[in-house]
Design a protein around this motif. Structure first.
Motif, PDB file in Angstrom:
ATOM      1  N   ALA A 165       0.971  -1.306  -0.152  1.00  0.00           N
ATOM      2  CA  ALA A 165       0.084  -0.238  -0.090  1.00  0.00           C
ATOM      3  C   ALA A 165       0.845   1.353   0.074  1.00  0.00           C
ATOM      4  CB  ALA A 165      -0.949  -0.062   1.292  1.00  0.00           C
ATOM      5  N   ALA A 166       0.883   2.116  -1.046  1.00  0.00           N
ATOM      6  CA  ALA A 166       1.726   2.990  -1.172  1.00  0.00           C
ATOM      7  C   ALA A 166       1.032   4.062  -2.256  1.00  0.00           C
ATOM      8  CB  ALA A 166       2.966   2.730  -1.499  1.00  0.00           C
ATOM      9  N   VAL A 233      -1.583  10.470  -0.444  1.00  0.00           N
ATOM     10  CA  VAL A 233      -0.659  10.750   0.502  1.00  0.00           C
ATOM     11  C   VAL A 233      -1.029  10.925   1.949  1.00  0.00           C
ATOM     12  CG1 VAL A 233       0.965  12.919   0.946  1.00  0.00           C
ATOM     13  CG2 VAL A 233       0.665  12.064  -1.475  1.00  0.00           C
ATOM     14  N   GLU A 234      -2.320  11.364   2.052  1.00  0.00           N
ATOM     15  CA  GLU A 234      -2.729  11.556   3.399  1.00  0.00           C
ATOM     16  C   GLU A 234      -2.743  10.005   4.045  1.00  0.00           C
ATOM     17  OE1 GLU A 234      -3.364  15.109   1.267  1.00  0.00           O
ATOM     18  OE2 GLU A 234      -3.869  12.925   0.673  1.00  0.00           O
ATOM     19  N   GLU A 235      -3.214   9.124   3.294  1.00  0.00           N
ATOM     20  CA  GLU A 235      -3.393   7.725   3.860  1.00  0.00           C
ATOM     21  C   GLU A 235      -1.902   7.085   4.296  1.00  0.00           C
ATOM     22  OE1 GLU A 235      -7.509   6.079   1.534  1.00  0.00           O
ATOM     23  OE2 GLU A 235      -5.540   6.065   0.432  1.00  0.00           O
ATOM     24  N   ALA A 236      -1.089   7.600   3.164  1.00  0.00           N
ATOM     25  CA  ALA A 236       0.321   6.916   3.508  1.00  0.00           C
ATOM     26  C   ALA A 236       0.986   7.564   4.526  1.00  0.00           C
ATOM     27  CB  ALA A 236       1.259   7.527   2.408  1.00  0.00           C
ATOM     28  N   TRP A 237       0.657   8.803   5.083  1.00  0.00           N
ATOM     29  CA  TRP A 237       1.102   9.512   6.391  1.00  0.00           C
ATOM     30  C   TRP A 237       0.527   8.775   7.519  1.00  0.00           C
ATOM     31  CZ3 TRP A 237       4.536  12.956   8.071  1.00  0.00           C
ATOM     32  CH2 TRP A 237       5.627  13.455   7.041  1.00  0.00           C
ATOM     33  N   VAL A 250       9.551   9.732   8.012  1.00  0.00           N
ATOM     34  CA  VAL A 250       8.149   9.400   7.349  1.00  0.00           C
ATOM     35  C   VAL A 250       7.909  10.101   6.120  1.00  0.00           C
ATOM     36  CG1 VAL A 250       5.826   9.461   7.814  1.00  0.00           C
ATOM     37  CG2 VAL A 250       6.993   8.811   9.565  1.00  0.00           C
ATOM     38  N   GLU A 251       8.423  11.475   5.937  1.00  0.00           N
ATOM     39  CA  GLU A 251       8.507  12.375   4.752  1.00  0.00           C
ATOM     40  C   GLU A 251       9.498  11.666   3.778  1.00  0.00           C
ATOM     41  OE1 GLU A 251       8.719  16.710   3.477  1.00  0.00           O
ATOM     42  OE2 GLU A 251      10.244  16.088   4.921  1.00  0.00           O
ATOM     43  N   GLY A 252      10.355  11.107   4.089  1.00  0.00           N
ATOM     44  CA  GLY A 252      11.312  10.209   3.267  1.00  0.00           C
ATOM     45  C   GLY A 252      10.753   9.053   2.797  1.00  0.00           C
ATOM     46  N   TRP A 253       9.958   8.300   3.521  1.00  0.00           N
ATOM     47  CA  TRP A 253       9.384   7.068   2.949  1.00  0.00           C
ATOM     48  C   TRP A 253       8.064   7.462   2.065  1.00  0.00           C
ATOM     49  CZ3 TRP A 253       8.367   5.090   8.777  1.00  0.00           C
ATOM     50  CH2 TRP A 253       9.537   4.631   9.491  1.00  0.00           C
ATOM     51  N   VAL A 254       7.420   8.413   2.411  1.00  0.00           N
ATOM     52  CA  VAL A 254       6.277   8.737   1.708  1.00  0.00           C
ATOM     53  C   VAL A 254       6.568   9.298   0.003  1.00  0.00           C
ATOM     54  CG1 VAL A 254       4.183  10.180   1.520  1.00  0.00           C
ATOM     55  CG2 VAL A 254       4.654   9.225   3.455  1.00  0.00           C
ATOM     56  N   THR A 255       7.602  10.241   0.377  1.00  0.00           N
ATOM     57  CA  THR A 255       8.239  10.748  -0.910  1.00  0.00           C
ATOM     58  C   THR A 255       8.991   9.878  -1.753  1.00  0.00           C
ATOM     59  OG1 THR A 255      10.135  11.872   0.116  1.00  0.00           O
ATOM     60  CG2 THR A 255       8.168  13.150  -0.072  1.00  0.00           C
ATOM     61  N   SER A 256       9.251   8.938  -1.294  1.00  0.00           N
ATOM     62  CA  SER A 256      10.114   7.748  -2.079  1.00  0.00           C
ATOM     63  C   SER A 256       9.057   7.267  -2.849  1.00  0.00           C
ATOM     64  CB  SER A 256      10.617   6.886  -1.348  1.00  0.00           C
ATOM     65  OG  SER A 256       9.730   5.764  -0.798  1.00  0.00           O
ATOM     66  N   TYR A 257       7.552   7.148  -2.504  1.00  0.00           N
ATOM     67  CA  TYR A 257       6.711   6.692  -3.322  1.00  0.00           C
ATOM     68  C   TYR A 257       6.124   7.790  -4.349  1.00  0.00           C
ATOM     69  CZ  TYR A 257       6.713   2.564  -0.328  1.00  0.00           C
ATOM     70  OH  TYR A 257       6.902   1.326   0.557  1.00  0.00           O
ATOM     71  N   THR A 258       6.074   8.806  -3.738  1.00  0.00           N
ATOM     72  CA  THR A 258       5.481   9.881  -4.753  1.00  0.00           C
ATOM     73  C   THR A 258       6.412   9.955  -5.894  1.00  0.00           C
ATOM     74  OG1 THR A 258       6.299  11.651  -3.187  1.00  0.00           O
ATOM     75  CG2 THR A 258       3.900  10.761  -3.018  1.00  0.00           C
ATOM     76  N   ALA A 259       7.800   9.942  -5.566  1.00  0.00           N
ATOM     77  CA  ALA A 259       8.618  10.060  -6.512  1.00  0.00           C
ATOM     78  C   ALA A 259       8.687   9.162  -7.713  1.00  0.00           C
ATOM     79  CB  ALA A 259      10.238  10.148  -5.857  1.00  0.00           C
ATOM     80  N   ILE A 260       8.276   7.747  -7.326  1.00  0.00           N
ATOM     81  CA  ILE A 260       7.972   6.653  -8.175  1.00  0.00           C
ATOM     82  C   ILE A 260       6.762   7.151  -9.161  1.00  0.00           C
ATOM     83  CG2 ILE A 260       6.839   4.586  -8.535  1.00  0.00           C
ATOM     84  CD1 ILE A 260       8.482   3.893  -5.922  1.00  0.00           C
ATOM     85  N   ALA A 261       5.538   7.854  -8.493  1.00  0.00           N
ATOM     86  CA  ALA A 261       4.512   8.270  -9.252  1.00  0.00           C
ATOM     87  C   ALA A 261       4.853   9.300 -10.318  1.00  0.00           C
ATOM     88  CB  ALA A 261       3.422   8.788  -8.098  1.00  0.00           C
ATOM     89  N   ALA A 262       5.714  10.205  -9.822  1.00  0.00           N
ATOM     90  CA  ALA A 262       6.222  11.350 -10.500  1.00  0.00           C
ATOM     91  C   ALA A 262       7.221  10.685 -11.748  1.00  0.00           C
ATOM     92  CB  ALA A 262       7.075  12.355  -9.886  1.00  0.00           C
ATOM     93  N   GLY A 263       7.577   9.683 -11.827  1.00  0.00           N
ATOM     94  CA  GLY A 263       8.468   9.141 -12.953  1.00  0.00           C
ATOM     95  C   GLY A 263      10.030   9.380 -12.813  1.00  0.00           C
TER      96      GLY A 263
END
Length: 298
Positions: A165-166, A233-237, A250-263
């Motif tokens: 889940a991410a 993102v809210e659910e991830a936090w 936590v911000e690092g964990w979450v943004t590792s996934y949003t970086a994936i989403a951003a390509g």
């Protein structure tokens, strides 16, 4: 003339692999190894390797400079995630300069540009800049996310099931095997050639896959039914805050996934094949080689 190569991180998963590859290198490379570690008792026992203890790590600039005396090439493995990791790295760069090190091979991370989505890459961007300003011969290895991380994305949800889940959407990642990342590092360290000076190399797997596909690979390899669920993102936090980790982590964990989403983690290169002569392993091939990486999903 024998070149002295110092390795940091030799007690870790990547540095340990590199140290073993260098220790097994043919004699015609004419290199000597120095393992710079916090705790000598944890250093791998390798024939001919010198072990130098530096309990203060990168933060002890004077201690690290002393440990690097006489070193030609430094393999600088990025420190464990910490709030002061950037300061640790800059201290290590200054120590290398003070010790008279000639060349540094640094393990960075894919996409470590200023302003990248993944917040923890800021340390790498700052370190790369410091190395560029240092006057040292430098090769930067921007390793993709490691293939052995994939099983740890999954949480067991029931008997025979698990879920990733991410907030990664349908973005893709060019996961690289740590075996391949180590082989590339060893090849660069052993080949003291100006052709790699100043290069920033993306060290990736042979393909970029979505987390939906990663879940399918885990299902195929482990026999447990793994699915991917896209989060906001809210659910991830909300699902990661209970870990008790500080907000920066936590911000690092979450943004590792949003970086994936951003390509930002989808680049695929041929660096592994170019420098090792062997094709890069897929995630499935890595996990088949290393069943210990997915033991929690058995």
């Amino acid at each position: 003339m024998t070149r002295l190569i110092a390795l940091t991180g030799a007690t870790g998963a990547l540095g340990g692999r590199v140290a073993r590859l260098l220790a097994d290198a043919p004699a015609d490379h004419d290199v000597a190894l120095r393992l710079v570690v916090r705790d000598a008792a944890r250093a791998p026992e390798l024939p001919g390797a010198e072990v130098v203890e530096n309990p203060g790590g990168y933060s002890d600039e004077a201690g690290l400079a002393a440990a690097l005396e006489g070193v030609h090439t430094l393999f600088l493995v990025s420190a464990a995630e910490a709030e002061d990791r950037t300061e640790q790295h800059l201290s290590a760069v200054r120590a290398a300069v003070a010790a008279g090190v000639e060349r540094v091979v640094y393990t960075s991370f894919q996409g470590s540009e200023p302003g990248a989505t993944f917040t923890l890459t800021a340390t790498h961007a700052a370190t790369e800049a410091a190395l560029g300003d240092s006057g040292l011969r430098t090769t930067v290895l921007r390793n993709a996310m490691y293939a052995d991380f994939v099983p740890f994305f999954a949480t067991v949800t029931g008997e025979g099931t698990a879920e990733i889940a991410a907030p990664a959407g349908d973005g893709a990642v060019s996961f690289v095997s740590r075996d391949d990342a180590a082989a590339v590092a060893a090849a660069v360290l052993l080949e003291d050639h100006p052709s790699t000076d100043g290069r920033v190399l993306d060290v990736t797997g042979p393909e970029a896959i979505t987390l939906t596909r990663a879940a399918e690979v885990l299902t195929e390899v482990t026999g447990r039914q793994v699915t991917y669920r896209d989060q906001t993102v809210e659910e991830a936090w909300a699902t990661r805050r209970p870990s008790g980790a500080p907000d920066w982590e936590v911000e690092g964990w979450v943004t590792s996934y949003t970086a994936i989403a951003a390509g930002e983690m989808a680049t695929v290169s041929d660096v592994v094949a170019e420098l090792t002569g062997s094709p890069a392993l897929t995630v499935a091939e890595h996990l088949a080689r290393h069943p210990e990486d997915w033991a929690p999903l058995r």
